[in-house]
Design an enzyme around this catalytic site. Structure first.
Site, short mmCIF file in Angstrom:
data_model
loop_
_atom_site.label_atom_id
_atom_site.label_comp_id
_atom_site.label_asym_id
_atom_site.label_seq_id
_atom_site.Cartn_x
_atom_site.Cartn_y
_atom_site.Cartn_z
N HIS A 1 3.51 -7.49 1.74
CA HIS A 1 2.89 -8.46 2.63
C HIS A 1 1.91 -9.36 1.88
O HIS A 1 1.52 -9.08 0.75
CB HIS A 1 2.15 -7.76 3.79
N GLU B 1 -1.75 0.08 8.39
CA GLU B 1 -2.75 -0.85 8.89
C GLU B 1 -2.15 -1.73 9.97
O GLU B 1 -0.93 -1.79 10.16
CB GLU B 1 -3.28 -1.72 7.75
N ARG C 1 -0.90 -4.80 -6.35
CA ARG C 1 -0.54 -6.23 -6.35
C ARG C 1 0.76 -6.45 -7.12
O ARG C 1 0.88 -6.04 -8.27
CB ARG C 1 -1.65 -7.07 -6.98
N HIS D 1 0.85 -1.20 0.00
CA HIS D 1 0.00 0.00 0.00
C HIS D 1 0.88 1.25 0.00
O HIS D 1 1.94 1.27 0.65
CB HIS D 1 -0.90 0.02 1.23
#
Length: 265
Positions: free
Chosen positions: A132, A74, A152, A59
């Site tokens: 991740h 996050e 992605r 991200h």
């Protein structure tokens, strides 16, 4: 005070959801979102349910997705995990940009990632830019900045768009720092996140004075077990509520809750 939910279908989700939802769907559900209100619109809380691996992804940080666009920091709290469940966070060693790009193209990026075996009560904080992936057999609570921008790098051959150039522009090719992980969370009240964008605490029963002082202004309350009340309205496990102040929340003995607020609130 009780937030509306959004059910999000994902190819890696589940048709049979575990407690406290215990529902059956015709298509796999990967996420249940709690729609944030205007007074807490920078924060998103959701459940994740996995039966397959999620993509290897990253991200962006503040402004990296475009002018004025928020980033996505996050964190994850593992609620339930199969015996061999794993999360990939960061790399086993520092890698070059060329090595990361080539590994994303041929699928060997999985082997470069650091896979952590996890169990219920494990907690991870992921700064923006952390590469991740989430493995199968997991139920998580995710608390994040309220944006859904995901790049992605690799998706196991699924027919979904990849974003290699965008991912490479923001990805950190580094080892995940151990001080961002906590094990065995859930047996006592504990401060989990004091980040630049939000705060998060796990509270057993009513918060003490020190924990309460961390959350000035609007708070989101997510019961993991037991029931709390916000100005008389009951909020149970599987639900999430928002209160104008922590003083408006009644914590019952034995309740286990997550308390979240925006940094600087």
């Amino acid at each position: 005070m009780k937030l509306a939910t959004r059910t999000v279908e994902k190819v890696w989700g589940r048709c049979e959801l575990p407690a406290p939802f215990e529902r059956t769907y015709s298509k796999p559900v990967g996420e249940i979102w709690f729609e944030p209100p205007a007074m807490l619109d920078g924060l998103l809380i959701k459940y994740l349910f996995t039966s397959e691996k999620l993509s290897v992804q990253v991200h962006p940080g503040e402004g990296q997705a475009g002018p004025g666009q928020p980033g996505k920091e996050e964190c994850w709290l593992v609620l339930d995990a199969d015996a061999d469940a794993r999360l990939a966070i960061g790399f086993r060693r520092a890698v070059s940009a060329e090595e990361m790009r080539a590994a994303a193209r041929d699928g060997s990026i999985e082997e470069l990632l650091q896979w952590h075996r996890v169990q219920a009560g494990d907690f991870f904080y992921l700064p923006a830019g952390t590469v991740h992936a989430i493995g199968p057999g997991l139920t998580l609570v995710e608390v994040q900045q309220n944006t859904d921008i995901t790049y992605r790098l690799y998706d196991y051959g699924r027919p979904r768009e990849l974003h290699l150039d965008q991912a490479m522009a923001v990805a950190k090719s580094e080892v995940y720092a151990d001080d961002r992980r906590r094990k065995g969370v859930g047996h006592r009240s504990i401060a989990l996140v004091e980040g630049p964008f939000f705060r998060l605490d796990l509270c057993l029963g009513a918060p003490g004075e020190e924990m309460a002082s961390r959350h000035a202004g609007t708070v989101a309350i997510l019961p993991l077990s037991g029931i709390i009340a916000i100005e008389g309205e009951a909020i149970a496990a599987g639900e999430c509520g928002v209160a104008p102040a922590l003083e408006a929340v009644s914590f019952r003995a034995g309740a286990k809750t997550l308390i979240a607020s925006m940094a600087g609130g």
